[in-house]
Design an enzyme around this catalytic site. Structure first.
Site, mmCIF file in Angstrom:
data_model
loop_
_atom_site.group_PDB
_atom_site.id
_atom_site.type_symbol
_atom_site.label_atom_id
_atom_site.label_comp_id
_atom_site.label_asym_id
_atom_site.label_seq_id
_atom_site.Cartn_x
_atom_site.Cartn_y
_atom_site.Cartn_z
ATOM 1 N N CYS A 1 2.854 -5.014 6.902
ATOM 2 C CA CYS A 1 2.629 -4.691 5.498
ATOM 3 C C CYS A 1 3.819 -4.014 4.829
ATOM 4 C CB CYS A 1 1.390 -3.816 5.361
ATOM 5 S SG CYS A 1 -0.116 -4.655 5.897
ATOM 6 N N HIS B 1 0.832 -1.205 0.000
ATOM 7 C CA HIS B 1 0.000 0.000 0.000
ATOM 8 C C HIS B 1 0.864 1.252 0.000
ATOM 9 C CE1 HIS B 1 0.801 0.910 4.277
ATOM 10 N NE2 HIS B 1 0.754 -0.399 4.457
#
Length: 240
Positions: free
Chosen positions: A188, A172
């Site tokens: 992440c 992301h």
């Protein structure tokens, strides 16, 4: 909850806790300052807020075309957590290299997944268990954070699936470009917003993603980088 899910949930919670936006006249944002290891509050209208938003990562983490040796097919994404790089394999020995921020070693992960779905300016709903856990740490998470510049998932998100199921791991964007190249919160893979937008446009759902762990787990035989492609005039004319 299995270990993969615990790691991912911890990562999303910590990432969301990095940026908490409140409405109080001018918009203010809580950010974690990795230089001082403390939380700071900065308004986008203040010199400090502007400096934070404009800070760039080290030059070596800027988007670059490189030569690469790999058996992975064009369109594959390779994430090297140990080197803080993400590669988009283009074929003919070429790839685009992006700088990334990755999880702390204690929450490192590796393996092969696929892009299950994609989202532009994704929103995020933290699980109730995560809200309760973060509250004990003094971090108040919203029940839902809509997509936008203040959302820690940034401009785009690629949702990684394994065996047809959401792994809870994401590639992301981030509104904290200075954190690229660093060990961040668990879980992440984060990219500068302009980079995740660039990658997003090239990676369809179903694309293969290979993740090398923070200590080199799973790296054997995946790839070898041969250096950046020279773009000066002489190189363009004569090669090299």
């Amino acid at each position: 909850m299995n270990k993969w899910t615990q790691w991912a949930a911890a990562g999303l919670g910590a990432a969301l806790a990095l940026v908490l936006t409140v409405e109080a006249g001018a918009q203010e944002t809580r950010r974690y300052d990795y230089a001082t290891n403390s939380w700071v509050t900065a308004s986008a209208a203040t010199p400090q807020g502007r400096r934070l938003s404009q800070r760039r990562p080290a030059a070596k983490f800027e988007r670059t075309q490189v030569r690469i040796d790999t058996k992975e097919k064009p369109g594959t994404v390779i994430v090297d957590s140990s080197k803080k790089y993400l590669y988009f394999v283009e074929g003919n020995g070429m790839a685009t290299r992006y700088g990334v921020g990755v999880g702390k070693e204690g929450f490192g992960w590796s393996g092969r997944m696929s892009v299950g779905r994609k989202a532009e300016w994704p929103g995020w709903t933290p699980p109730a268990t995560m809200i309760a856990r973060e509250r004990k740490k003094g971090r108040i998470l919203p029940a839902y954070m809509k997509g936008g510049p203040g959302n820690p998932l940034g401009a785009r998100a690629l949702y990684l699936y394994r065996g047809g199921r959401d792994s809870l791991f994401r590639i992301h964007g981030t509104n904290q470009p200075w954190t690229i190249g660093q060990n961040m919160s668990s879980g992440c893979i984060r990219m500068m917003n302009e980079d995740v937008e660039h990658l997003y446009s090239r990676v369809p759902s179903g694309s293969k993603v290979v993740v090398i762990g923070p200590r080199g787990e799973g790296s054997k035989g995946v790839y070898a980088e041969r250096g950046a492609v020279k773009t000066d005039v002489l190189s363009a004319l004569f090669g090299g």
